[in-house]
Design a protein around this motif. Structure first.
Motif, short mmCIF file in Angstrom:
data_model
loop_
_atom_site.label_atom_id
_atom_site.label_comp_id
_atom_site.label_asym_id
_atom_site.label_seq_id
_atom_site.Cartn_x
_atom_site.Cartn_y
_atom_site.Cartn_z
N GLY B 12 0.84 -1.33 0.07
CA GLY B 12 0.06 0.20 0.00
C GLY B 12 0.81 1.25 0.11
N THR B 13 2.16 1.20 0.14
CA THR B 13 3.03 2.38 0.33
C THR B 13 2.94 3.58 -0.77
OG1 THR B 13 4.89 0.87 1.09
CG2 THR B 13 5.52 2.78 0.64
N PHE B 14 2.73 2.95 -2.01
CA PHE B 14 2.65 4.11 -2.87
C PHE B 14 1.08 4.34 -3.53
CE2 PHE B 14 6.78 2.20 -2.98
CZ PHE B 14 7.48 3.29 -2.52
N PHE B 15 0.20 3.96 -2.77
CA PHE B 15 -1.34 4.10 -3.05
C PHE B 15 -2.03 5.11 -2.34
CE2 PHE B 15 -0.40 -0.11 -4.84
CZ PHE B 15 -0.95 0.01 -6.35
N PRO B 22 -10.53 11.20 -6.83
CA PRO B 22 -10.38 12.38 -8.11
C PRO B 22 -8.83 12.37 -8.38
CG PRO B 22 -11.53 13.41 -6.28
CD PRO B 22 -11.24 11.74 -5.91
N LYS B 23 -7.96 12.36 -7.11
CA LYS B 23 -6.66 12.65 -7.24
C LYS B 23 -5.77 11.32 -6.68
CE LYS B 23 -5.03 17.33 -7.40
NZ LYS B 23 -4.82 18.35 -6.56
N GLY B 24 -4.74 11.17 -7.24
CA GLY B 24 -3.72 10.16 -6.72
C GLY B 24 -3.88 8.86 -7.18
N ARG B 25 -3.07 7.80 -7.06
CA ARG B 25 -3.09 6.31 -7.32
C ARG B 25 -3.70 5.33 -6.54
NH1 ARG B 25 1.33 2.43 -6.93
NH2 ARG B 25 1.44 1.27 -8.92
N THR B 26 -4.56 4.74 -6.75
CA THR B 26 -5.49 3.70 -5.93
C THR B 26 -5.39 2.52 -6.46
OG1 THR B 26 -7.60 4.24 -6.99
CG2 THR B 26 -6.97 5.71 -5.54
N ILE B 27 -5.50 1.64 -5.77
CA ILE B 27 -5.59 0.18 -6.05
C ILE B 27 -6.76 -0.25 -6.97
CG2 ILE B 27 -5.77 -2.31 -5.25
CD1 ILE B 27 -4.59 -0.27 -2.56
N GLN B 28 -7.81 0.31 -6.64
CA GLN B 28 -9.30 0.00 -7.65
C GLN B 28 -8.93 0.86 -9.06
OE1 GLN B 28 -12.59 2.03 -6.28
NE2 GLN B 28 -14.12 0.88 -7.96
N ALA B 29 -8.29 1.80 -8.92
CA ALA B 29 -7.88 2.62 -10.50
C ALA B 29 -7.22 1.57 -11.17
CB ALA B 29 -7.70 3.96 -10.20
N TYR B 47 -15.72 -5.14 -7.80
CA TYR B 47 -16.31 -4.89 -6.62
C TYR B 47 -15.45 -5.65 -5.44
CZ TYR B 47 -20.05 -3.39 -9.19
OH TYR B 47 -20.82 -2.65 -10.30
N ALA B 48 -15.00 -4.83 -4.50
CA ALA B 48 -13.96 -5.58 -3.57
C ALA B 48 -14.72 -6.05 -2.19
CB ALA B 48 -12.79 -4.51 -3.12
N SER B 49 -13.94 -6.71 -1.40
CA SER B 49 -14.65 -6.98 0.04
C SER B 49 -14.74 -5.93 0.83
CB SER B 49 -13.75 -8.14 0.73
OG SER B 49 -12.55 -7.34 1.17
N GLY B 50 -14.13 -4.82 0.51
CA GLY B 50 -14.16 -3.46 1.29
C GLY B 50 -12.81 -2.75 1.00
N ARG B 51 -12.76 -1.41 1.47
CA ARG B 51 -11.74 -0.50 1.26
C ARG B 51 -10.75 -0.56 2.06
NH1 ARG B 51 -15.67 4.74 1.91
NH2 ARG B 51 -17.19 4.20 0.67
N THR B 52 -9.50 -0.41 1.73
CA THR B 52 -8.42 0.03 2.75
C THR B 52 -7.93 1.18 2.44
OG1 THR B 52 -6.65 -0.95 1.02
CG2 THR B 52 -7.75 -2.73 2.72
N ASP B 53 -7.50 1.81 3.62
CA ASP B 53 -6.84 3.27 3.72
C ASP B 53 -5.43 3.51 3.23
OD1 ASP B 53 -9.20 3.97 5.08
OD2 ASP B 53 -8.30 3.75 7.21
N THR B 54 -5.21 4.58 2.94
CA THR B 54 -3.89 4.99 2.41
C THR B 54 -2.69 4.46 3.18
OG1 THR B 54 -4.67 7.18 1.83
CG2 THR B 54 -2.30 7.00 2.05
N PHE B 55 -1.75 3.77 2.46
CA PHE B 55 -0.57 3.01 2.95
C PHE B 55 -0.78 1.74 3.72
CE2 PHE B 55 1.01 7.67 4.21
CZ PHE B 55 1.47 7.66 2.87
#
Lengths: 247, 247
Positions: B12-15, B22-29, B47-55
């Protein structure tokens, strides 16, 4: 004037190698910038045991610098850490004789190289392990490595970009250790040429894979021809592990 | 149409977290972009099991998507890996019933949280461990954690930014494991609210440090007041470890 010897660890992932370059972030530049801040704007030059390449890590790099600052020894550790980025870690600080030199006084160095095996590259090790998903004969690799131990002209295992004339070095020991899905190489020697550990690892892996015979190694050494040795294993699997001095 | 279930690991380091922003690299994107490439330009929603936060990292995040592509099951794994960046790793691909849903069908989830202790932060673990250099009473932490197990209203341990009305969740188990200079927390539950694991860890560490008494925990739960719980431990120590389904 005092001479300070400092041992650091660094994660090489986001550095363009150790030595100051016109472009890119380097370990030397970050440390000198930090020390300059600590010395209230006065430039401080550091002398390291040797360079490390782009992406190469250190668990025990050593450098020294001279200072007129009157900081008690026990405060230096935190003073230096405070001016360094989070990917450089101060491990030890000592005051040494003004005669001491981090490069010229090296007695031996240890490098370790880590390989991740298995079918899939583990994302959490991608910056610290060379992913090499091939069947390997450890026995053949050990047999080949035994021929590298001792004093040899390592021209065949040295990048053409070296600035060293004398290519004779002594390797005291090579250990190859299997740990779960990893392979760990430990090299101890009196000194290593440019890319030498990475070319040694690349060549040993090719032996392990069956692309070369263990007996070939002596011929490769004799040829003094870089083209005869194997590929240069990538920098991110390599760690400068320890630098040893007499005292 | 086929429904594909996919298990991935990510660093998750670089997500900027899982969910598209709208901005930034995300796993879903990154995953949707990859799947769109694989589907020759057709948009694919996951569709994921849930979100995870930054890092926050994952060792076993699960998502599903629907496809008209006629790829044999054994080829999906490599097909998806090829269109993903190096910090997302495909672990498993399965074809599932069109009734299956990665989020609604979750039976339980496991999160693990890792703390690095000791005097100095290790540069090689700085993105994966929360550095917490304080003396800790593990006994008191275990005592406190035992009060959190079971079905409770976890409003006190949930970020105000949640969009969930119902804050009642069941924690099946909490384990606290000491390993060398690390502390590992394992939480298994039927579901976790926003920041819940991180606030649980922050609060337990404050108990360990002696800043709170283990008995306090029940009062914190009862208060239904986020202000009464401890700090939110940083995202980079957290791993979504496993998502469990019935089949």
């Amino acid at each position: 004037m005092k001479r300070i010897k400092c041992k650091v660890a660094y994660d090489g992932t986001f550095f363009n190698g150790f030595q100051i370059q016109p472009k890119g972030r380097t370990i030397q530049a970050e440390i000198e910038k930090g020390l300059q801040k600590l010395h209230k704007g006065t430039q401080v030059k550091i002398y390291a045991s040797g360079r490390t390449d782009t992406f190469v890590h250190a668990k025990g790099q050593v450098f020294h610098f001279d200072t007129l600052m009157d900081i008690p020894l026990e405060r230096w550790h935190n003073a230096i850490q405070t001016v360094l980025p989070s990917d450089i870690e101060v491990l030890e600080v000592n005051e040494v004789s003004i005669e001491f030199h981090s490069r010229f006084d090296v007695v031996s160095k240890e490098y370790r190289y880590f390989v991740q095996r298995g079918r899939r590259m583990d994302v959490f090790r991608r910056h610290y392990r060379y992913f090499y998903p091939y069947q390997l004969s450890i026995e053949n690799m050990v047999q080949a490595s035994n021929q590298l131990i001792g004093t040899h002209d390592f021209t065949s295992f040295c990048s053409a970009k070296t600035d060293k004339e004398d290519k004779v070095r002594t390797i005291y020991s090579i250990e190859i250790i299997e740990k779960e899905d990893e392979l760990e190489f430990r090299f101890v020697g009196d000194g290593f040429l440019r890319n030498m550990v990475r070319i040694l690892v690349g060549t040993l892996l090719e032996v392990g894979r069956g692309r070369r015979q263990p007996e070939e190694i002596l011929n490769v050494l004799d040829s003094k021809d870089r083209e005869r040795a194997g590929h240069t294993a990538p920098g991110h699997g390599l760690f400068l592990w320890e630098v040893n001095y007499d005292n």
